[in-house]
Design an enzyme around this catalytic site. Sequence first.
Site, PDB file in Angstrom:
ATOM      1  CB  CYS A  99      -0.893  -0.039   1.241  1.00 58.11           C
ATOM      2  SG  CYS A  99      -1.660   1.524   1.660  1.00 58.11           S
ATOM      3  CG  HIS A 101      -2.490   5.531   1.085  1.00 61.21           C
ATOM      4  ND1 HIS A 101      -3.666   4.962   0.640  1.00 61.21           N
ATOM      5  CD2 HIS A 101      -2.216   6.551   0.217  1.00 61.21           C
ATOM      6  CE1 HIS A 101      -4.093   5.607  -0.432  1.00 61.21           C
ATOM      7  NE2 HIS A 101      -3.232   6.562  -0.708  1.00 61.21           N
ATOM      8  CG  HIS A 168      -6.034  -3.533   0.823  1.00 65.00           C
ATOM      9  ND1 HIS A 168      -5.432  -2.543   0.084  1.00 65.00           N
ATOM     10  CD2 HIS A 168      -6.827  -4.223  -0.042  1.00 65.00           C
ATOM     11  CE1 HIS A 168      -5.851  -2.619  -1.171  1.00 65.00           C
ATOM     12  NE2 HIS A 168      -6.699  -3.633  -1.271  1.00 65.00           N
ATOM     13  CB  CYS A 170      -3.261  -0.435   5.373  1.00 63.97           C
ATOM     14  SG  CYS A 170      -4.324  -0.490   3.922  1.00 63.97           S
TER      15      CYS A 170
END
Length: 211
Positions: A99, A101, A168, A170
Amino acid sequence: MDAVIKTFPAVPDYLDKPKTNRPSEAEVMKAVETLLRWTGDDIHREGLRDTPKRVVKAFREMFDGYDKCPAEELGRTFEEVAGYDDIVLVKDIPFHSHCEHHMVPIIGKAHVAYLPDGKVVGLSKIARVVDIFAHRLQTQEAMTAQIAGVIQDVINPRGVAVMIEAEHMCMAMRGIRKPGATTLTSTFTGAFKDRPEEQLRFVGMIRGTRD
């Protein structure tokens, strides 16, 4: 009479290797040491002594997509297809990405299909394209569009369909902490975009249905 100046669209970023400006390995190892100290651990203990070096090696492998050109992988095609012009689907291509971010893993599988227009590409090339984009910092939405875009632009089939299913970390490891939640994204071009029945066939082939 004024001259007519023609403008051409820029080549999409996904068709080439990204331009990178990498620091030295020594700088990276120093940065990893800083992050280890930030966790609160002792960077001098035995288990962490070689961790910066290992991280450099691991990052070189996990992010080697920045050193490869997806368009080059699709450069060689085959025209001896005996008139075949129906869906070519490579499904359940496993991948791991990160990711952009939070730099934590995205783990999933990609399903990629195209409708040939007189030529086909080696099946392994499609999996390589998935890996090239996966081995960069990503969002799932962008990666889905990039895979479809480069296949459409380079081999020019009658249509491309891409679906990605991924978990994901995250979302699983931090924040809302919902392990097991799966995100699905899809992109369609050409005949797949214009004809809903082709989209249904694509999804049916992925799911193993014949409707």
